[in-house]
Design a protein around this motif. Structure first.
Motif, PDB file in Angstrom:
ATOM      1  N   THR A  43       0.821  -1.218   0.000  1.00  0.00           N
ATOM      2  CA  THR A  43       0.000   0.000   0.000  1.00  0.00           C
ATOM      3  C   THR A  43       0.852   1.263   0.000  1.00  0.00           C
ATOM      4  O   THR A  43       0.350   2.334  -0.360  1.00  0.00           O
ATOM      5  CB  THR A  43      -0.925   0.027   1.228  1.00  0.00           C
ATOM      6  N   MET A  44       2.132   1.164   0.392  1.00  0.00           N
ATOM      7  CA  MET A  44       2.977   2.356   0.544  1.00  0.00           C
ATOM      8  C   MET A  44       4.079   2.473  -0.510  1.00  0.00           C
ATOM      9  O   MET A  44       4.400   3.576  -0.945  1.00  0.00           O
ATOM     10  CB  MET A  44       3.614   2.370   1.936  1.00  0.00           C
ATOM     11  N   ARG A  45       4.668   1.356  -0.893  1.00  0.00           N
ATOM     12  CA  ARG A  45       5.788   1.375  -1.823  1.00  0.00           C
ATOM     13  C   ARG A  45       5.316   1.807  -3.206  1.00  0.00           C
ATOM     14  O   ARG A  45       4.345   1.261  -3.743  1.00  0.00           O
ATOM     15  CB  ARG A  45       6.420  -0.017  -1.898  1.00  0.00           C
ATOM     16  N   ARG A  53       2.979   4.964  -8.899  1.00  0.00           N
ATOM     17  CA  ARG A  53       1.801   4.532  -8.160  1.00  0.00           C
ATOM     18  C   ARG A  53       2.172   3.415  -7.193  1.00  0.00           C
ATOM     19  O   ARG A  53       3.217   2.766  -7.334  1.00  0.00           O
ATOM     20  CB  ARG A  53       0.701   4.051  -9.102  1.00  0.00           C
ATOM     21  N   PRO A  54       1.318   3.168  -6.190  1.00  0.00           N
ATOM     22  CA  PRO A  54       1.620   2.091  -5.237  1.00  0.00           C
ATOM     23  C   PRO A  54       1.706   0.753  -5.956  1.00  0.00           C
ATOM     24  O   PRO A  54       0.921   0.464  -6.866  1.00  0.00           O
ATOM     25  CB  PRO A  54       0.437   2.119  -4.270  1.00  0.00           C
ATOM     26  N   ILE A  55       2.655  -0.098  -5.531  1.00  0.00           N
ATOM     27  CA  ILE A  55       2.798  -1.383  -6.210  1.00  0.00           C
ATOM     28  C   ILE A  55       1.566  -2.262  -6.007  1.00  0.00           C
ATOM     29  O   ILE A  55       1.296  -3.159  -6.807  1.00  0.00           O
ATOM     30  CB  ILE A  55       4.066  -2.125  -5.742  1.00  0.00           C
ATOM     31  N   THR A  71       6.636  -9.658  -2.893  1.00  0.00           N
ATOM     32  CA  THR A  71       5.997  -8.343  -2.806  1.00  0.00           C
ATOM     33  C   THR A  71       6.935  -7.324  -2.169  1.00  0.00           C
ATOM     34  O   THR A  71       7.013  -6.167  -2.611  1.00  0.00           O
ATOM     35  CB  THR A  71       4.698  -8.439  -1.996  1.00  0.00           C
ATOM     36  N   LEU A  72       7.661  -7.724  -1.148  1.00  0.00           N
ATOM     37  CA  LEU A  72       8.596  -6.820  -0.472  1.00  0.00           C
ATOM     38  C   LEU A  72       9.813  -6.500  -1.332  1.00  0.00           C
ATOM     39  O   LEU A  72      10.429  -5.435  -1.175  1.00  0.00           O
ATOM     40  CB  LEU A  72       9.055  -7.432   0.846  1.00  0.00           C
ATOM     41  N   GLY A  87      -6.907  -3.394   1.613  1.00  0.00           N
ATOM     42  CA  GLY A  87      -6.412  -2.022   1.587  1.00  0.00           C
ATOM     43  C   GLY A  87      -5.579  -1.668   0.375  1.00  0.00           C
ATOM     44  O   GLY A  87      -5.094  -0.535   0.266  1.00  0.00           O
ATOM     45  N   LEU A  88      -5.397  -2.611  -0.564  1.00  0.00           N
ATOM     46  CA  LEU A  88      -4.645  -2.289  -1.765  1.00  0.00           C
ATOM     47  C   LEU A  88      -5.507  -1.424  -2.686  1.00  0.00           C
ATOM     48  O   LEU A  88      -6.725  -1.605  -2.754  1.00  0.00           O
ATOM     49  CB  LEU A  88      -4.213  -3.562  -2.493  1.00  0.00           C
TER      50      LEU A  88
END
Length: 684
Positions: A200-202, A207-209, A270-271, A680-681
């Motif tokens: 949600t932040m990166r 745009r957010p991933i 994802t990270l 929350g994505l």
């Protein structure tokens, strides 16, 4: 000392206590880099964690193991629990910390154990011989490798063995499996949560991933796995209290064994690079999860043949544990089974006789208020009826669906005239309906429907086309969603529901034969004039009518899992009378059994949990899991049965129907997108 008779609130208090106690000493997985063993053991003694075995507080042990797993902490609480249960004379020394015991891992003469600091004894459990052996530790040497903190190589002295009650050994076996699964679940849940927050932040490419479809699909798939794994852990804990834990614990352990590495990998993907370095928790969770998985596989390999999951499946009729929904619901289950048995006809049913008897018993109007001829049944009772009817092959499936979908909505949104006309038909199981939702440009995205109804005095004129309308060729009425305000925003506004007779002039039905052999239809609506009295609910208020049927849809959703359970039991029956399947095929069967039990458990959770974001996610989670499972199951059945499985019958028919479980009601890809956004994505 902890008491395993405590309720959920006491257990929640215990988990809060553990979380608080670990806050400074071992707050997260990075603490594994500098373990404070002396302080941790002292804390465990102070908190009474080594007393859990003497108290028989198994649910507390599992909760503790899960919290330790979140932090990649290999404190040997389950080892102490098992030792105090099997050798009660050790309980006092274990509780005080004077002795520290580890279950034997690897070689009995030179075992490898985690958390070796201060270890005094190694416990060897032999299920086959019905004995336990305690060996004193002579020396300990840390062994660098994958795990952090490093495991230790232990030299042991002369062992002392004794026979143990087989029931106690079975309990110990179940708990070792279950606590390992709980540790893995805690670890991968933590990794998954961290990856969701990161998504949600990166930001990449502006745009957010989490807005990228591939990331959403991966995150949702991981969420399905961790939700299923958690549900199986909870169910297994409940089975401990019932005194029949072996199968439930084996299923939970198998799912953890199969899916934990995939969830962890999904989190790391994802990270990205952030999760690859020791500054991040997931790098430490990686070490912990793979070490724990290796231990769990060793547990499984050491099991006697009779208690391996695949053998237990073949040894028992209807082996998957029943999900108890309470005394009242279980009484109704017995009633429905009796009703079905009374109307069996060879391999099938006297459908008309069953329909009439079910109507007389109020089965179709089960959840309706009593003033409308219903039984005022709970959600759990509805789940039981739907499950038993589906397990039997859905002999009155259409009548069940009609009352649960249309009946529910008419009670809430229908007029007195509509209720008087249709509720008696629904209550008797005599309304043959079809569902007019999907269109060429509105399948999973129902809010985009364009079939239009225009007001003309006291009538409406409907024009448009509906696709994949199952049973339209035999329906008396269609439950029809149309657009009455083409300019409404948001898109789901401006929709209205009508209940329209299928013999209304202007309705044309074209039949199509599906892969399953079922007939579905394209239905054309050309200047179809219907009176306003056929409208259900407010003008432009159709979305509320549709979504208000959510409770009924969640109950019906359980039909897939119940149908698969019926097929599963039938497959096991057939395998019992045939040559033993290959070991690899049996292993696939065990893996599928764990997923099937997870699907069944999640259906119950989805039905009961109607409020909150997490509860709302359970519906699509259950749907995706059941759909994917159906496809895998169909292929496995044919692999097990060979070419004989290709002949017309249950299993080849199941394989042909399986794609509909992935497509119908919103494709699994769309459902995973809903799950991702629920987490929350952002939208893609």
């Amino acid at each position: 000392m902890y008491d395993n008779r405590s309720g959920n609130e006491e257990l929640r208090a215990f988990t809060r206590s553990v979380t608080g106690a670990l806050a400074d000493l071992w707050p997260d997985a990075t603490s594994a880099g500098e373990p404070r063993w002396s302080a941790l053991h002292a804390l465990a003694v102070e908190q009474g964690w080594f007393e859990l075995g003497e108290a028989g507080a198994a649910e507390h042990l599992v909760a503790l193991a899960r919290l330790l797993g979140e932090r990649a902490c290999p404190l040997l609480v389950e080892d102490a629990y098992v030792a105090s249960r099997l050798l009660p004379e050790l309980a006092g020394d274990l509780a005080s910390g004077r002795r520290r015991v580890a279950l034997c891992r690897g070689s009995q003469s030179r075992p490898l154990v985690p958390a070796g600091a201060g270890l005094t004894d190694v416990l060897i459990v032999d299920m086959t011989a019905g004995r336990v052996t305690l060996a004193p530790v002579r020396d300990i040497e840390e062994v660098p490798g994958l795990p952090e903190p490093a495991w230790s190589r232990v030299s042991v002295g002369e062992p002392v063995g004794q026979a143990v009650d087989p029931a106690m050994l079975e309990e110990a076996l179940s708990l070792v499996r279950l606590t390992s699964a709980a540790r893995l679940t805690g670890a991968v849940e933590r990794a998954h949560r961290l990856s969701v927050a990161h998504a949600t932040m990166r930001r990449q490419f502006g745009r957010p991933i989490g807005a990228f479809g591939a990331v959403q699909q991966r995150v949702a798939a991981s969420h399905i796995d961790v939700t299923a794994q958690s549900a199986l852990i909870d169910e297994a804990v409940q089975s401990l209290a019932s005194g029949e834990p072996l199968m439930a614990c084996a299923l939970a352990a198998r799912h953890a064994r199969d899916r934990s590495a995939a969830v962890l990998a999904g989190a790391q993907h994802t990270l990205g690079a952030i999760g690859y370095f020791d500054e991040h928790e997931v790098a430490w969770l990686f070490r912990f999860v793979h070490a724990e998985l290796t231990w769990l596989r060793e547990i499984e390999r050491a099991l006697p043949e009779a208690v391996r999951l695949e053998r237990m499946l073949l040894a028992h009729e209807r082996p998957l544990p029943r999900l108890s929904l309470g005394a009242q619901a279980e009484a109704l289950r017995a009633e429905i089974r009796s009703l079905l048995d009374d109307h069996r006809d060879g391999d099938g049913f006297d459908v008309e006789g069953l329909r009439a008897a079910a109507a007389d018993a109020g089965v179709f109007a089960l959840a309706w208020p009593r003033e409308y001829g219903g039984r005022g049944a709970s959600l759990e009772e509805q789940v039981v009826v739907n499950e038993e009817m589906k397990y039997a092959g859905g002999p009155v499936d259409r009548a069940m669906s009609a009352t649960m979908l249309i009946g529910h909505s008419l009670l809430r949104h229908g007029t007195d005239q509509q209720r008087a006309a249709f509720l008696p038909l629904l209550r008797d199981g005599r309304l043959a309906f079809c569902l007019g939702y999907s269109e060429p440009e509105a399948g999973s995205d129902l809010a985009s429907l364009s079939t239009r109804a225009v007001r003309d005095g006291d009538d409406w004129v409907i024009d448009g086309q509906k696709l994949w309308t199952t049973r339209a060729h035999t329906a008396s009425h269609v439950w029809l969603a149309v657009r009455t305000d083409p300019d409404a925003r948001p898109r789901h506004a401006g929709i209205t529901i009508f209940l329209v007779p299928m013999d209304t002039p202007g309705i044309t039905v074209h039949q199509h034969r599906a892969l399953s052999g079922e007939i579905s239809c394209t239905v054309f609506y050309d200047d179809v004039r219907v009176p306003d009295s056929m409208r259900v609910g407010e003008v432009d208020g159709g979305w509320r009518v549709i979504t208000d049927a959510l409770a009924a849809e969640r109950v019906l959703m359980g039909g897939v899992a119940a149908t698969l359970l019926s097929h599963f039991d039938a497959l096991l029956d057939q395998l019992r009378g045939a040559a033993a399947p290959a070991a690899a095929d049996l292993d696939r069967l065990a893996a599928l059994a764990a997923r099937l039990q997870a699907a069944r458990t999640l259906v119950v959770a989805a039905t009961r949990g109607m409020d909150g974001d997490e509860a709302r996610l359970l519906g699509p989670v259950s749907a995706v899991l059941s759909g994917d499972l159906a496809e895998d199951f169909g292929r496995l059945a044919l692999d097990l049965l060979g070419v004989e499985g290709l002949a017309a019958g249950r299993f080849e028919g199941m394989l042909r129907l399986a794609p509909m479980y992935v497509i119908g009601g919103g494709t699994n890809d769309v459902q995973r997108g809903i799950i991702a956004r629920g987490l929350g994505l952002p939208r893609e």
